[in-house]
Design a protein around this motif. Structure first.
Motif, PDB file in Angstrom:
ATOM      1  N   ASP A 163       2.408   0.337  -6.067  1.00 52.95           N
ATOM      2  CA  ASP A 163       0.721   0.770  -6.018  1.00 52.95           C
ATOM      3  C   ASP A 163       0.675   2.259  -6.565  1.00 52.95           C
ATOM      4  OD1 ASP A 163      -2.023   0.760  -4.926  1.00 52.95           O
ATOM      5  OD2 ASP A 163      -1.310   2.347  -4.057  1.00 52.95           O
TER       6      ASP A 163
ATOM      7  N   LYS B  82       3.121   3.640  -8.376  1.00 52.21           N
ATOM      8  CA  LYS B  82       3.277   3.557  -9.928  1.00 52.21           C
ATOM      9  C   LYS B  82       2.353   3.267 -10.890  1.00 52.21           C
ATOM     10  CE  LYS B  82       7.122   2.162 -12.999  1.00 52.21           C
ATOM     11  NZ  LYS B  82       8.385   1.611 -13.107  1.00 52.21           N
ATOM     12  N   ASN B  83       1.449   2.313 -10.513  1.00 52.70           N
ATOM     13  CA  ASN B  83       0.235   1.675 -11.136  1.00 52.70           C
ATOM     14  C   ASN B  83      -0.900   2.831 -11.316  1.00 52.70           C
ATOM     15  OD1 ASN B  83       1.508  -0.698 -11.418  1.00 52.70           O
ATOM     16  ND2 ASN B  83       0.300  -1.591  -9.882  1.00 52.70           N
ATOM     17  N   LYS B  84      -0.846   3.590 -10.430  1.00 58.82           N
ATOM     18  CA  LYS B  84      -1.919   4.533 -10.413  1.00 58.82           C
ATOM     19  C   LYS B  84      -1.373   5.627 -11.103  1.00 58.82           C
ATOM     20  CE  LYS B  84      -4.627   3.940  -6.005  1.00 58.82           C
ATOM     21  NZ  LYS B  84      -4.066   2.722  -5.710  1.00 58.82           N
TER      22      LYS B  84
ATOM     23  N   LYS C 261      -1.997   4.905 -14.920  1.00 56.67           N
ATOM     24  CA  LYS C 261      -3.253   5.127 -15.509  1.00 56.67           C
ATOM     25  C   LYS C 261      -3.603   6.596 -15.625  1.00 56.67           C
ATOM     26  CE  LYS C 261      -4.643   0.671 -13.302  1.00 56.67           C
ATOM     27  NZ  LYS C 261      -5.638   0.223 -12.257  1.00 56.67           N
TER      28      LYS C 261
ATOM     29  N   ASP D 169       1.095   8.959 -16.614  1.00 48.97           N
ATOM     30  CA  ASP D 169       2.109   8.159 -17.107  1.00 48.97           C
ATOM     31  C   ASP D 169       3.608   8.719 -17.105  1.00 48.97           C
ATOM     32  OD1 ASP D 169       1.119   9.376 -19.253  1.00 48.97           O
ATOM     33  OD2 ASP D 169       2.023   7.406 -20.394  1.00 48.97           O
TER      34      ASP D 169
END
Length: 466
Positions: free
Chosen positions: A375, A377-379, A382, A385
């Motif tokens: 979670d 990493k995904n944020k 976006k 990075d």
């Protein structure tokens, strides 16, 4: 008028957009909750071989044999078979010595006997008897071996030394009766040899001593009060090598194959059954001792150390940067979770996950295969990075380590305390040394981070006062 309003709105939108672009982003990542595969109970076993050298001095053999053999040793009440009847009594203490791998026994005896002389002729019996008294020493030699928990001997008479020649007084004259006495003594030579063998076997049966010692050592011992840590000795098989006779003693090589268990939390069950332990004869007992030494670090202490690692650090990528303000550690499914509260180009708390390992070189726990939790990493992918991978992640990972040198030293001392003359019962002592340490595994429990260090060494259990 309308054009002026439109212009004003355009300027305001531009200002807002500029302000938005210049303001640090706030990201809220989902927190992974603690989840421990290892509950409050941790069991770590290592298979080892424990030496139990058993030494029996000649003085001990002598004392036990004297205790077993006393009073009347042999009695022949039938005078009709060989014209001799006699009672053999131990005259003085038996003396036991060793030489060239053999045991020599001097057995002082006193013989009280009757000698019958006369004849049967023409249906008439003309006999008379005379008492005789004789002192002498029977000299025996024994070959010793060890079988079925007992020291066994093969004893033979090698000589009989009389203080004076056997004789009786007949008609005022001393008449030698050596031939008759020696003939009678020949009948009990094998009897005396067997008596000595039985005395040594019965008086030096070591099985009760060894099994009682193992039973005592097998009781689990608490070696750390704070973390409720136990050490358990679990015998599996017993071994023996041949008996060696030298330096005024008999040395029997005994050994035990056992599991050595380090347990955290619940006291281990005692698993030793002395009635089921078999004794096997082997040529050489392996010298392999392994045990887990536990070093502990609380999550709070580890978090504080890691947070100090980040003090003054600024992680940059071009014009973007973050600093770590607060660190917290916990476990989830055998992985370490590192909560990093960061500020700078990105604000928020993000979560790393890695496999905890231990370095013997630096005596530090560090993380391997580190990455942001999914979670987080995904944020970051976006919004930032540049922070989610690459050099910044690597630099952050390098700071996620903490020393347990003091805790390891404490764990070693706890184990050394057990190995330095630990006496579960009087006369049974455990002694040993730890010769080398190597990393085993790091276990995450609800209460602490536990680094298991595999220790090698040498250990023996000595039985005294047999």
């Amino acid at each position: 008028m309308f054009k002026r309003i439109l212009y004003t709105l355009s300027v305001l939108a531009g200002v807002l957009l500029y302000t938005s672009c210049g303001t640090n982003k706030k990201v809220n990542a989902l927190k992974p909750n603690p989840d421990y595969l290892s509950t409050t109970v941790v069991y770590e076993k290592q298979l080892s071989f424990i030496n139990m050298p058993l030494e029996i001095t000649m003085n001990e053999i002598q004392a036990q044999t004297n205790q077993y053999l006393s009073g009347i040793i042999y009695e022949d009440k039938n005078i009709n078979d060989d014209n001799v009847m006699m009672k053999v009594t131990k005259e003085a203490p038996i003396r036991v010595t060793e030489q060239n791998g053999k045991v020599f026994i001097d057995f002082p005896l006193r013989i009280n006997g009757k000698f019958r002389y006369g004849f049967d002729k023409f249906g008439m019996s003309m006999y008379d008897t005379r008492d005789f008294y004789l002192n002498g020493t029977i000299k025996l030699v024994s070959l010793i071996s060890f079988k079925d928990w007992k020291m066994t001997t093969r004893t033979a008479i090698v000589d009989i030394v009389w203080k004076e020649s056997p004789s009786v007084n007949i008609a005022g004259k001393n008449v030698p009766v050596t031939y008759a006495i020696n003939s009678a003594i020949g009948l009990f030579k094998s009897y005396i040899s067997k008596k000595v063998d039985d005395a040594i076997a019965e008086s030096l049966d070591i099985e009760p001593y060894v099994l009682e010692a193992l039973d005592a050592v097998s009781n689990p011992v608490k070696i750390n009060e704070e973390y409720n840590t136990w050490f358990a000795f679990q015998p599996q098989e017993a071994y023996t090598t041949r008996a060696v006779i030298a330096n005024k003693k008999v040395t029997i090589g005994l050994g035990v194959k056992a599991y050595l268990e380090t347990a955290i939390g619940k006291k281990p069950e005692k698993s030793f059954d002395k009635n089921a332990l078999a004794l096997k004869a082997i040529d050489k007992i392996p010298n392999q001792f392994k045990v887990n030494v536990a070093a502990y670090a609380t999550y709070a202490d580890a978090s504080a150390i890691v947070q100090k690692n980040f003090a003054g650090e600024r992680f940059e990528s071009g014009k973007k940067y973050v600093v770590v303000n607060h660190v917290e550690l916990w476990g989830k499914e055998n992985k370490m979770i590192v909560a990093l509260n960061m500020s700078g180009s990105v604000n928020g708390t993000f979560y790393l996950s890695g496999i905890p390992k231990y370095s013997m070189t630096t005596k530090e726990v560090y993380l391997d295969e580190v990455d942001f939790v999914m979670d987080s990493k995904n944020k970051l992918l976006k919004t930032a990075d540049w922070l989610a991978h690459g050099m910044i992640l690597k630099k952050i990972t390098e700071n996620c380590k903490f020393s347990i040198a003091d805790q390891l030293a404490e764990g070693e001392q706890s184990m050394k305390g057990y190995l330095n003359g630990y006496e579960p019962v009087k006369g049974v002592k455990v002694n040993g040394v730890l010769t080398s340490l190597q990393p085993d595994k790091v276990i995450l429990t609800p209460n602490a981070i536990v680094a298991m260090i595999l220790a090698n060494g040498k250990v023996s259990v000595k039985i005294e006062g047999m």
